[in-house]
Design an enzyme around this catalytic site. Sequence first.
Site, PDB file in Angstrom:
ATOM      1  N   CYS A 404       0.928  -1.295  -0.076  1.00  8.81           N
ATOM      2  CA  CYS A 404       0.000  -0.042  -0.059  1.00  8.81           C
ATOM      3  C   CYS A 404       0.783   1.373   0.056  1.00  8.81           C
ATOM      4  CB  CYS A 404      -0.939  -0.094   1.198  1.00  8.81           C
ATOM      5  SG  CYS A 404      -2.485   0.934   1.013  1.00  8.81           S
ATOM      6  N   HIS A 535      -3.743  -5.038   0.532  1.00 11.34           N
ATOM      7  CA  HIS A 535      -2.875  -5.449   1.728  1.00 11.34           C
ATOM      8  C   HIS A 535      -2.862  -7.015   1.865  1.00 11.34           C
ATOM      9  CE1 HIS A 535      -2.408  -1.455   4.057  1.00 11.34           C
ATOM     10  NE2 HIS A 535      -3.457  -1.285   3.267  1.00 11.34           N
ATOM     11  N   GLU A 537      -1.519  -8.896   3.537  1.00 11.90           N
ATOM     12  CA  GLU A 537      -1.582  -9.582   5.044  1.00 11.90           C
ATOM     13  C   GLU A 537      -2.819 -10.143   5.603  1.00 11.90           C
ATOM     14  OE1 GLU A 537      -0.736  -6.490   4.026  1.00 11.90           O
ATOM     15  OE2 GLU A 537      -0.941  -5.076   5.596  1.00 11.90           O
TER      16      GLU A 537
END
Length: 575
Positions: A404, A535, A537
């Site tokens: 990001c 993102h 994650e």
Amino acid sequence: MKYVVVSGGVISGIGKGVLASSTGLLFKTLGLRVTSIKIDPYMNIDAGTMSPLEHGECFVLNDGGEVDLDLGNYERYLNITLTRNHNITTGKIYSHVIEKERKGDYLGKTVQVVPHITNAIQDWIERVAKIPVDASGEEPEVCIIELGGTVGDIESAPFVEALRQFQFRVGTDNFALIHVSLVPVIHGEQKTKPTQAAIKDLRSLGLTPDMIACRCSKELEGATIEKIGMFCHVGREQVIAVHDVNSTYHVPLLLKEQKMMKYLSRKLNLNDVITNPKNVERGDRLMTKWRNITTAHDQSHETVTIALVGKYTNLKDSYLSVIKALEHSSMRCHRKLRIEWVESSNLEEGAREENLANYHQAWHSVCQAHGILVPGGFGTRGTEGMIAAAKYARENKIPYLGVCLGLQIAVIEFVRNVVGIPESTSMEFDSKANEDTASVVYMPDVDQVNLGGTMRLGIHSTKFVANSEWSKLRKLYGGEEEVWERHRHRYEVNPKLIKDIEAKGLKFIGRDESGQRMEIFELPDHPFYVATQYHPEYVSKVLDPSRPFLGLVAAAAGTLDAVIEHNDLKMKAEF
Ligand code: GLN
């Protein structure tokens, strides 16, 4: 539906989230469908506008909900997909009740905390618990409810009262309560008084603990357990010792060892619910996999070091999902993970004058690392340091992953130093920057006035462009043409500069459905120089690590080719 409430006493931040997720996992290993709800007694509607330095990371869900980081724990441990309504806050409940009051739903009545707020809480829990959250698409059988804060707080009082009533609403054999407490060690002695006081508080509010989970830095002594049972008026098997362990992945194993499920099964009559032998088998397999991966990780010796160059490094929880994604990836690569925490402003020229030692230490950490990660973030502070780290990684062929803000940072660096526009920046850092030469600009479709819940949020598709088969990241994604990942941003790479950037070698190989928004870049002729506007994650799982993170860690460990070749990357975790 069986409801299991996890509450806490003595102090906050003693690992209720991990305990609640681990308990949920144990229910899952019995073959049950598990969901979870997190209650946050603060007034904010959601976690979207809260500082990561104060409250830790803001977790993002598929539906774009910006929620408490504990929902990330649940999704990771239980392999489920939650919705924004699984995070209840005081703000949400009150605005719901006030909206109803304005509509005239309570006409003639005085609207009060009891019964209107407490009823709204109970209705909300019952409604949300039924939402299917896993691949089966069926209604869950167990709902774990974590109550944030500590029992006795002014803020949590309406929730505690709602839960007190709720046990009778759903029936006491469908309701269990685990109270997490702390046993401090003072001069070598394990002290039980805080736990006794916490349980006394709990009982005075009408809640009875079915289990007391005692957090302690050391293994709990038999005598301590006896004492807690005796003075808290519960059986010995109801006291669970949760001492500090190597990693949070051990907690489910620790709970299982102490036969936590035996008591809960009896209390909740689980034998009546667990009927499908296929599900039981699946549960067994899950437990075996979990144990194997945890012990295999304990036995790996080689270390991989990743420099995490961010601006919220004073509170590690600000990057919780990022840390988890790195952990999952290093488990897959059979490496121990070492994170070098680098406060990005220390890498800047200004720091050299202000604090030479910090400056050198920060650069030492970056130079020592096998890989560099620039995660998400907001605002200007520290961004020049991140840009310097991205430059270092690009020029010295050190594996780099930008997430990001980390993508935007690397694009600015490339535009300044390779495309040749030295003044280029992000409109986020300088709102008066020239719109033709800024690397990063405001997205046209984003609200510029209201900040709550107005970014580009949640799950969106990214399509790999034609002729991108060479991409390491695409290979890591199993050669897919399209990937779905979660987003949270207001700015994007300036569409006006794409051609010039690509002409100099940085390739935007992943774009949104319109082809206009840049989602992934990758630099060919570099061991791993990749960034994503999304993102990755947020959806990483122990048995199914996030692919961009896996790429970074594998490249840093020198095993990227092997990982791409030998791992069945299409394999999705079964559980
Ligand atoms: N601040 C940047 C944006 O809004 C990056 C956001 C992020 O890293 N989550 O686009």
